[in-house]
Design a protein around this motif. Structure first.
Motif, PDB file in Angstrom:
ATOM      1  N   ILE A   1       0.854  -1.189   0.000  1.00 13.31           N
ATOM      2  CA  ILE A   1       0.000   0.000   0.000  1.00 13.31           C
ATOM      3  C   ILE A   1       0.890   1.240   0.000  1.00 13.31           C
ATOM      4  O   ILE A   1       1.862   1.316   0.749  1.00 13.31           O
ATOM      5  CB  ILE A   1      -0.937   0.002   1.220  1.00 13.31           C
ATOM      6  N   SER A   2       0.546   2.202  -0.825  1.00 15.47           N
ATOM      7  CA  SER A   2       1.328   3.435  -0.925  1.00 15.47           C
ATOM      8  C   SER A   2       0.917   4.405   0.177  1.00 15.47           C
ATOM      9  O   SER A   2      -0.258   4.754   0.296  1.00 15.47           O
ATOM     10  CB  SER A   2       1.104   4.094  -2.291  1.00 15.47           C
ATOM     11  N   VAL A   3       1.890   4.837   0.970  1.00 20.80           N
ATOM     12  CA  VAL A   3       1.678   5.856   2.000  1.00 20.80           C
ATOM     13  C   VAL A   3       2.812   6.862   1.871  1.00 20.80           C
ATOM     14  O   VAL A   3       3.979   6.506   2.031  1.00 20.80           O
ATOM     15  CB  VAL A   3       1.645   5.250   3.422  1.00 20.80           C
ATOM     16  N   ASP A   4       2.479   8.101   1.598  1.00 21.15           N
ATOM     17  CA  ASP A   4       3.482   9.101   1.228  1.00 21.15           C
ATOM     18  C   ASP A   4       3.711  10.173   2.283  1.00 21.15           C
ATOM     19  O   ASP A   4       4.179  11.265   1.970  1.00 21.15           O
ATOM     20  CB  ASP A   4       3.100   9.749  -0.099  1.00 21.15           C
ATOM     21  N   GLY A   5       3.399   9.843   3.541  1.00 23.50           N
ATOM     22  CA  GLY A   5       3.630  10.790   4.618  1.00 23.50           C
ATOM     23  C   GLY A   5       2.476  10.759   5.593  1.00 23.50           C
ATOM     24  O   GLY A   5       1.554   9.930   5.463  1.00 23.50           O
ATOM     25  N   PRO A   6       2.502  11.640   6.590  1.00 29.55           N
ATOM     26  CA  PRO A   6       1.346  11.767   7.483  1.00 29.55           C
ATOM     27  C   PRO A   6       0.129  12.260   6.711  1.00 29.55           C
ATOM     28  O   PRO A   6       0.236  12.638   5.535  1.00 29.55           O
ATOM     29  CB  PRO A   6       1.819  12.784   8.522  1.00 29.55           C
ATOM     30  N   GLU A   7      -1.008  12.273   7.345  1.00 29.77           N
ATOM     31  CA  GLU A   7      -2.281  12.486   6.647  1.00 29.77           C
ATOM     32  C   GLU A   7      -2.306  13.733   5.769  1.00 29.77           C
ATOM     33  O   GLU A   7      -2.724  13.681   4.607  1.00 29.77           O
ATOM     34  CB  GLU A   7      -3.419  12.540   7.668  1.00 29.77           C
ATOM     35  N   GLU A   8      -1.852  14.857   6.286  1.00 27.24           N
ATOM     36  CA  GLU A   8      -1.931  16.101   5.522  1.00 27.24           C
ATOM     37  C   GLU A   8      -1.101  16.033   4.244  1.00 27.24           C
ATOM     38  O   GLU A   8      -1.557  16.442   3.166  1.00 27.24           O
ATOM     39  CB  GLU A   8      -1.455  17.272   6.387  1.00 27.24           C
ATOM     40  N   ILE A   9       0.113  15.497   4.346  1.00 28.35           N
ATOM     41  CA  ILE A   9       0.984  15.396   3.168  1.00 28.35           C
ATOM     42  C   ILE A   9       0.433  14.367   2.188  1.00 28.35           C
ATOM     43  O   ILE A   9       0.351  14.610   0.975  1.00 28.35           O
ATOM     44  CB  ILE A   9       2.412  15.034   3.594  1.00 28.35           C
ATOM     45  N   HIS A  10       0.072  13.202   2.697  1.00 30.91           N
ATOM     46  CA  HIS A  10      -0.457  12.147   1.840  1.00 30.91           C
ATOM     47  C   HIS A  10      -1.684  12.642   1.064  1.00 30.91           C
ATOM     48  O   HIS A  10      -1.776  12.447  -0.157  1.00 30.91           O
ATOM     49  CB  HIS A  10      -0.821  10.941   2.698  1.00 30.91           C
ATOM     50  N   ASP A  11      -2.609  13.277   1.749  1.00 27.06           N
ATOM     51  CA  ASP A  11      -3.831  13.746   1.087  1.00 27.06           C
ATOM     52  C   ASP A  11      -3.549  14.858   0.082  1.00 27.06           C
ATOM     53  O   ASP A  11      -4.267  14.991  -0.922  1.00 27.06           O
ATOM     54  CB  ASP A  11      -4.846  14.229   2.119  1.00 27.06           C
ATOM     55  N   SER A  12      -2.510  15.660   0.319  1.00 20.47           N
ATOM     56  CA  SER A  12      -2.179  16.727  -0.632  1.00 20.47           C
ATOM     57  C   SER A  12      -1.652  16.138  -1.940  1.00 20.47           C
ATOM     58  O   SER A  12      -1.722  16.783  -2.993  1.00 20.47           O
ATOM     59  CB  SER A  12      -1.128  17.670  -0.037  1.00 20.47           C
ATOM     60  N   ILE A  13      -1.153  14.908  -1.891  1.00 16.38           N
ATOM     61  CA  ILE A  13      -0.613  14.246  -3.072  1.00 16.38           C
ATOM     62  C   ILE A  13      -1.662  13.367  -3.744  1.00 16.38           C
ATOM     63  O   ILE A  13      -1.798  13.357  -4.969  1.00 16.38           O
ATOM     64  CB  ILE A  13       0.608  13.381  -2.683  1.00 16.38           C
ATOM     65  N   ARG A  14      -2.443  12.650  -2.934  1.00 13.71           N
ATOM     66  CA  ARG A  14      -3.333  11.615  -3.460  1.00 13.71           C
ATOM     67  C   ARG A  14      -4.821  11.961  -3.391  1.00 13.71           C
ATOM     68  O   ARG A  14      -5.636  11.235  -3.962  1.00 13.71           O
ATOM     69  CB  ARG A  14      -3.074  10.294  -2.725  1.00 13.71           C
ATOM     70  N   GLY A  15      -5.163  13.039  -2.693  1.00 12.14           N
ATOM     71  CA  GLY A  15      -6.565  13.434  -2.619  1.00 12.14           C
ATOM     72  C   GLY A  15      -7.114  13.346  -1.203  1.00 12.14           C
ATOM     73  O   GLY A  15      -6.751  12.440  -0.438  1.00 12.14           O
ATOM     74  N   LYS A  16      -7.978  14.262  -0.859  1.00 12.62           N
ATOM     75  CA  LYS A  16      -8.527  14.348   0.490  1.00 12.62           C
ATOM     76  C   LYS A  16      -9.248  13.054   0.868  1.00 12.62           C
ATOM     77  O   LYS A  16     -10.060  12.526   0.110  1.00 12.62           O
ATOM     78  CB  LYS A  16      -9.499  15.529   0.592  1.00 12.62           C
ATOM     79  N   GLY A  17      -8.931  12.568   2.039  1.00 10.48           N
ATOM     80  CA  GLY A  17      -9.561  11.354   2.548  1.00 10.48           C
ATOM     81  C   GLY A  17      -8.847  10.075   2.161  1.00 10.48           C
ATOM     82  O   GLY A  17      -9.175   8.999   2.684  1.00 10.48           O
ATOM     83  N   SER A  18      -7.854  10.166   1.263  1.00  5.88           N
ATOM     84  CA  SER A  18      -7.202   8.947   0.778  1.00  5.88           C
ATOM     85  C   SER A  18      -6.333   8.300   1.860  1.00  5.88           C
ATOM     86  O   SER A  18      -6.189   7.073   1.900  1.00  5.88           O
ATOM     87  CB  SER A  18      -6.364   9.237  -0.473  1.00  5.88           C
ATOM     88  N   TYR A  19      -5.759   9.110   2.749  1.00  2.00           N
ATOM     89  CA  TYR A  19      -4.919   8.552   3.818  1.00  2.00           C
ATOM     90  C   TYR A  19      -5.747   7.661   4.736  1.00  2.00           C
ATOM     91  O   TYR A  19      -5.368   6.517   5.013  1.00  2.00           O
ATOM     92  CB  TYR A  19      -4.293   9.693   4.614  1.00  2.00           C
TER      93      TYR A  19
END
Length: 345
Positions: free
Chosen positions: A125-143
């Motif tokens: 599973i792709s996780v690109d940082g804490p929630e705020e960073i991850h969602d800024s890359i992959r879309g709100k709520g994706s984390y």
């Protein structure tokens, strides 16, 4: 079947993209996505070519070639018939093992229960940082959805790994991903660098500098040592990717593109790896074995001539062989150029 080379005898991985469609539009994705969706019968044909290739490898090596099929997309769980494809892979064990590469957001408790009986080697599973960073890359709520997906899998005792795509905007978020992995019981966290192709070359995410990469690898090493010291955590930080040995130690990683790795897209087009968009054939027109053995680009990738001239005086040249080929291709238009982030002069 003629000789495939040492990596093929030691093990071979195929990354099969069963769909180009995805429920997200991640800013760093190397694949623009979309296109015609192949029907199930077309996928059956591609699967047959992959299976034939693995059988040939095993016959050549007396049944001792570890083969692995990674199923991904797009987002593989976006296909309604994805579990029918997984059924095929599960029935062909022990010819090869299989895993799933996903963004995790579509995995439900029901999916996890079905996967338990199919027994994939792991789900990444792709996780690109804490929630705020991850969602800024992959879309709100994706984390939150990705974390939920991981938890569903872990409850069913399915091994989960986290992948972290490194770039300048998220480079300080890696420790929080490791802490999340340890909290959830994720087996492995690993990272590789952003490749500026596809969307990644258009949406403002920046590759790290050489100094930032060196600092990041030091950070990874600290997190790896901390995880290894933990008696209660099963999570580990993997550092077997290009250039990571400079700070993390261990055997230098050799890019496997076109050597022990091939990628196949939904249309059956074959690539050395999916992050190096150089088509080398199509399994609808030819046997995968023939493509692998005879395509001139793949043959060169496997040859000693592929080691960049500027690397040949380096102690690690025959092991590292120039670093990450897809990044050199993206930056210089030449996969036979030295890795642009290498610290060795």
């Amino acid at each position: 079947m003629t000789s495939q080379g040492s990596s093929a005898r030691q093990g071979f991985k195929i990354q099969w993209h069963v769909t180009g469609h995805c429920n997200l539009a991640c800013r760093h994705c190397y694949d623009e996505g979309g296109g015609d969706e192949p029907g199930f019968e077309n996928l059956i044909g591609v699967y047959g070519k992959i299976r034939e290739f693995f059988i040939g490898l095993n016959d050549e090596a007396g049944g001792k070639t570890p083969c692995h099929l990674s199923l991904t997309g797009g987002e593989p769980f976006a296909r309604p018939d994805f579990f029918e494809i997984l059924d095929l892979a599960a029935k062909d064990r022990p010819l090869f093992r299989f895993s799933i590469l996903t963004n995790g957001t579509l995995i439900t408790a029901s999916h996890a229960a079905k996967l338990k009986s199919l027994a994939p080697s792991f789900v990444q599973i792709s996780v690109d940082g804490p929630e705020e960073i991850h969602d800024s890359i992959r879309g709100k709520g994706s984390y939150r959805k990705a974390v939920d997906g991981a938890q569903h899998l872990i409850r069913e005792k399915i091994p989960v790994s986290f992948s972290f795509t490194l770039h300048r905007q998220n480079r300080k978020g890696f420790p929080k991903v490791v802490r999340l992995a340890r909290k959830l019981g994720v087996r492995t966290v690993w990272s590789d660098r952003l490749i500026p192709v596809g969307r990644a070359g258009e949406y403002g995410l920046e590759p790290v500098s050489k100094d930032e990469l060196r600092d990041f690898h030091r950070q990874m090493t600290r997190e790896r040592k901390a995880a290894d010291r933990s008696f209660f955590s099963k999570s580990r930080v993997g550092m077997h990717r290009a250039l990571q040995f400079h700070e993390g130690g261990g055997k230098p990683y050799r890019c496997q593109a076109g050597n022990g790795l091939l990628a196949i897209d939904p249309a059956g087009t074959v690539f050395p790896c999916r992050r190096m968009p150089v088509p080398v054939g199509n399994v609808k027109n030819d046997a995968l074995d023939r493509i692998y053995r005879e395509n001139e680009f793949l043959v060169r990738l496997r040859s000693d001539d592929a080691i960049p001239a500027s690397c040949r005086t380096c102690f690690y040249s025959r092991l590292c062989r120039g670093g990450l080929r897809c990044l050199s291709h993206a930056v210089y238009g030449d996969p036979f150029h030295k890795d642009p982030d290498c610290q060795v002069q």
